[in-house]
Write a protein that holds these residues in place. Sequence first.
Motif, PDB file in Angstrom:
ATOM      1  N   MET A 136       0.842  -1.173   0.000  1.00 39.70           N
ATOM      2  CA  MET A 136       0.000   0.000   0.000  1.00 39.70           C
ATOM      3  C   MET A 136       0.894   1.245   0.000  1.00 39.70           C
ATOM      4  SD  MET A 136      -2.675   1.574   2.823  1.00 39.70           S
ATOM      5  CE  MET A 136      -3.379   0.056   3.283  1.00 39.70           C
ATOM      6  N   ASN A 137       0.614   2.181  -0.895  1.00 36.99           N
ATOM      7  CA  ASN A 137       1.370   3.425  -0.955  1.00 36.99           C
ATOM      8  C   ASN A 137       0.869   4.412   0.081  1.00 36.99           C
ATOM      9  OD1 ASN A 137       2.948   2.600  -3.051  1.00 36.99           O
ATOM     10  ND2 ASN A 137       1.742   3.626  -4.631  1.00 36.99           N
ATOM     11  N   LYS A 138       1.795   5.101   0.709  1.00 39.03           N
ATOM     12  CA  LYS A 138       1.434   6.178   1.624  1.00 39.03           C
ATOM     13  C   LYS A 138       1.544   7.490   0.873  1.00 39.03           C
ATOM     14  CE  LYS A 138       2.673   4.141   6.019  1.00 39.03           C
ATOM     15  NZ  LYS A 138       3.413   4.334   7.257  1.00 39.03           N
ATOM     16  N   THR A 139       0.675   8.407   1.192  1.00 42.53           N
ATOM     17  CA  THR A 139       0.713   9.725   0.581  1.00 42.53           C
ATOM     18  C   THR A 139       1.369  10.694   1.545  1.00 42.53           C
ATOM     19  OG1 THR A 139      -1.273   9.282  -0.688  1.00 42.53           O
ATOM     20  CG2 THR A 139      -0.685  11.583  -0.375  1.00 42.53           C
ATOM     21  N   ALA A 140       2.356  11.434   1.064  1.00 41.70           N
ATOM     22  CA  ALA A 140       2.986  12.493   1.859  1.00 41.70           C
ATOM     23  C   ALA A 140       2.234  13.785   1.571  1.00 41.70           C
ATOM     24  CB  ALA A 140       4.454  12.637   1.479  1.00 41.70           C
ATOM     25  N   SER A 141       1.770  14.448   2.615  1.00 44.14           N
ATOM     26  CA  SER A 141       1.071  15.713   2.394  1.00 44.14           C
ATOM     27  C   SER A 141       1.388  16.693   3.514  1.00 44.14           C
ATOM     28  CB  SER A 141      -0.438  15.490   2.287  1.00 44.14           C
ATOM     29  OG  SER A 141      -0.941  14.973   3.490  1.00 44.14           O
ATOM     30  N   THR A 142       1.385  17.963   3.143  1.00 41.76           N
ATOM     31  CA  THR A 142       1.639  19.033   4.107  1.00 41.76           C
ATOM     32  C   THR A 142       1.121  20.340   3.525  1.00 41.76           C
ATOM     33  OG1 THR A 142       3.306  20.024   5.547  1.00 41.76           O
ATOM     34  CG2 THR A 142       3.954  19.670   3.258  1.00 41.76           C
ATOM     35  N   THR A 143       0.940  21.300   4.386  1.00 44.18           N
ATOM     36  CA  THR A 143       0.627  22.658   3.960  1.00 44.18           C
ATOM     37  C   THR A 143       1.616  23.594   4.636  1.00 44.18           C
ATOM     38  OG1 THR A 143      -1.726  22.179   3.700  1.00 44.18           O
ATOM     39  CG2 THR A 143      -1.114  24.500   3.918  1.00 44.18           C
ATOM     40  N   LEU A 144       2.333  24.351   3.819  1.00 42.39           N
ATOM     41  CA  LEU A 144       3.262  25.370   4.304  1.00 42.39           C
ATOM     42  C   LEU A 144       2.659  26.729   3.996  1.00 42.39           C
ATOM     43  CD1 LEU A 144       6.545  23.814   2.877  1.00 42.39           C
ATOM     44  CD2 LEU A 144       5.576  23.498   5.157  1.00 42.39           C
ATOM     45  N   ALA A 145       3.099  27.766   4.705  1.00 42.42           N
ATOM     46  CA  ALA A 145       2.508  29.090   4.480  1.00 42.42           C
ATOM     47  C   ALA A 145       3.542  30.191   4.652  1.00 42.42           C
ATOM     48  CB  ALA A 145       1.338  29.312   5.436  1.00 42.42           C
ATOM     49  N   TRP A 146       3.312  31.282   3.915  1.00 39.05           N
ATOM     50  CA  TRP A 146       4.112  32.494   4.014  1.00 39.05           C
ATOM     51  C   TRP A 146       3.165  33.685   4.066  1.00 39.05           C
ATOM     52  CZ3 TRP A 146       5.326  28.271   1.263  1.00 39.05           C
ATOM     53  CH2 TRP A 146       6.599  27.722   1.453  1.00 39.05           C
ATOM     54  N   SER A 147       3.539  34.665   4.850  1.00 40.90           N
ATOM     55  CA  SER A 147       2.802  35.925   4.933  1.00 40.90           C
ATOM     56  C   SER A 147       3.574  36.962   4.127  1.00 40.90           C
ATOM     57  CB  SER A 147       2.703  36.355   6.398  1.00 40.90           C
ATOM     58  OG  SER A 147       2.072  37.602   6.511  1.00 40.90           O
ATOM     59  N   GLN A 173       8.256  24.727  -3.587  1.00 40.57           N
ATOM     60  CA  GLN A 173       8.618  25.900  -2.780  1.00 40.57           C
ATOM     61  C   GLN A 173       9.392  26.911  -3.615  1.00 40.57           C
ATOM     62  OE1 GLN A 173      10.511  23.541   0.445  1.00 40.57           O
ATOM     63  NE2 GLN A 173       9.447  24.951   1.799  1.00 40.57           N
ATOM     64  N   GLN A 174      10.343  26.436  -4.401  1.00 36.96           N
ATOM     65  CA  GLN A 174      11.141  27.335  -5.221  1.00 36.96           C
ATOM     66  C   GLN A 174      10.278  28.058  -6.247  1.00 36.96           C
ATOM     67  OE1 GLN A 174      14.576  25.654  -7.098  1.00 36.96           O
ATOM     68  NE2 GLN A 174      15.165  27.585  -8.009  1.00 36.96           N
ATOM     69  N   LEU A 175       9.373  27.350  -6.904  1.00 37.15           N
ATOM     70  CA  LEU A 175       8.477  27.999  -7.864  1.00 37.15           C
ATOM     71  C   LEU A 175       7.657  29.097  -7.193  1.00 37.15           C
ATOM     72  CD1 LEU A 175       7.137  24.958  -9.910  1.00 37.15           C
ATOM     73  CD2 LEU A 175       8.570  26.831 -10.763  1.00 37.15           C
ATOM     74  N   LEU A 176       7.155  28.809  -6.008  1.00 37.02           N
ATOM     75  CA  LEU A 176       6.342  29.789  -5.296  1.00 37.02           C
ATOM     76  C   LEU A 176       7.163  31.020  -4.921  1.00 37.02           C
ATOM     77  CD1 LEU A 176       3.622  30.490  -3.934  1.00 37.02           C
ATOM     78  CD2 LEU A 176       4.551  29.463  -1.864  1.00 37.02           C
ATOM     79  N   ILE A 177       8.301  30.802  -4.301  1.00 36.48           N
ATOM     80  CA  ILE A 177       9.091  31.916  -3.758  1.00 36.48           C
ATOM     81  C   ILE A 177       9.828  32.688  -4.846  1.00 36.48           C
ATOM     82  CG2 ILE A 177      11.056  32.462  -2.253  1.00 36.48           C
ATOM     83  CD1 ILE A 177      10.049  30.088  -0.473  1.00 36.48           C
ATOM     84  N   ALA A 225       5.218  40.874  -4.147  1.00 33.28           N
ATOM     85  CA  ALA A 225       5.276  40.518  -2.727  1.00 33.28           C
ATOM     86  C   ALA A 225       6.547  41.071  -2.091  1.00 33.28           C
ATOM     87  CB  ALA A 225       5.228  39.005  -2.569  1.00 33.28           C
ATOM     88  N   HIS A 226       6.373  41.631  -0.920  1.00 28.21           N
ATOM     89  CA  HIS A 226       7.517  42.097  -0.131  1.00 28.21           C
ATOM     90  C   HIS A 226       7.224  41.817   1.334  1.00 28.21           C
ATOM     91  CE1 HIS A 226       4.746  45.519  -0.520  1.00 28.21           C
ATOM     92  NE2 HIS A 226       5.147  45.861   0.699  1.00 28.21           N
ATOM     93  N   ASP A 227       8.238  41.941   2.167  1.00 26.13           N
ATOM     94  CA  ASP A 227       8.094  41.667   3.592  1.00 26.13           C
ATOM     95  C   ASP A 227       7.535  40.249   3.779  1.00 26.13           C
ATOM     96  OD1 ASP A 227       8.279  42.191   6.299  1.00 26.13           O
ATOM     97  OD2 ASP A 227       6.377  43.275   6.397  1.00 26.13           O
ATOM     98  N   VAL A 228       8.184  39.288   3.116  1.00 27.29           N
ATOM     99  CA  VAL A 228       7.721  37.894   3.106  1.00 27.29           C
ATOM    100  C   VAL A 228       8.373  37.138   4.257  1.00 27.29           C
ATOM    101  CG1 VAL A 228       7.659  35.751   1.746  1.00 27.29           C
ATOM    102  CG2 VAL A 228       7.537  37.979   0.591  1.00 27.29           C
ATOM    103  N   TRP A 229       7.557  36.386   4.996  1.00 21.96           N
ATOM    104  CA  TRP A 229       8.118  35.519   6.032  1.00 21.96           C
ATOM    105  C   TRP A 229       7.259  34.271   6.206  1.00 21.96           C
ATOM    106  CZ3 TRP A 229       6.336  40.327   8.446  1.00 21.96           C
ATOM    107  CH2 TRP A 229       5.166  40.182   9.165  1.00 21.96           C
ATOM    108  N   PRO A 230       7.887  33.157   6.637  1.00 21.65           N
ATOM    109  CA  PRO A 230       7.119  31.943   6.901  1.00 21.65           C
ATOM    110  C   PRO A 230       6.132  32.184   8.045  1.00 21.65           C
ATOM    111  CG  PRO A 230       9.467  31.464   6.877  1.00 21.65           C
ATOM    112  CD  PRO A 230       9.319  32.950   6.860  1.00 21.65           C
ATOM    113  N   THR A 231       4.994  31.533   7.972  1.00 25.23           N
ATOM    114  CA  THR A 231       3.972  31.665   9.011  1.00 25.23           C
ATOM    115  C   THR A 231       3.229  30.338   9.116  1.00 25.23           C
ATOM    116  OG1 THR A 231       2.183  33.071   9.846  1.00 25.23           O
ATOM    117  CG2 THR A 231       2.151  32.555   7.489  1.00 25.23           C
TER     118      THR A 231
END
Length: 109
Positions: A1-12, A86-90, A99-105
Motif C-alpha cells: 500500500m502506498n502512503k501519501t505524503a502531504s503538508t501545507t506550508l505558508a508564508w505571509s 517551494q522554489q516555484l512559489l518563492i 510581494a515584499h516583507d515575506v516571512w514563513p507563518t
Amino acid sequence: MNKTASTTLAWSFKSDLSQEEMLRRLDERWPSTWAISDSHHHGDYVGGRLTPEAAARIYQDGPRFVVHLRFSSAGGDVRRQLLEAQQLLIVEVLPLLDAHDVWPTEPLD
C-alpha cells in the motif's frame, strides 16, 4: 500500500495588488489555470497549480496576504518535489505579485 505524503506550508507577505490584479498577472504569465474561489472559512482566495503535486492558495489576511502551499505526493522523490514547489512559489510566483516583507507563518486555521 502506498502512503501519501502531504503538508501545507505558508508564508505571509505584503502587496499593493488586489486579488483580481494578482489573478490577472498570474493568468498572463503562468502556464496553469488560476482562479478566484471561496474557501467558506477564510473568504476568497486566488488558487492555482504549481506542480502536479502542489497548489497555491492566496488569502487576504487583514493588511497582509497569506499564501498556502498545499502539497500531496503518492511517491517518487517527495523531498525534491516539495523543494521544487517551494522554489516555484518563492522565486517565480511571489515576485509576480509584487510581494515584499515575506516571512514563513502558520497556515490559516
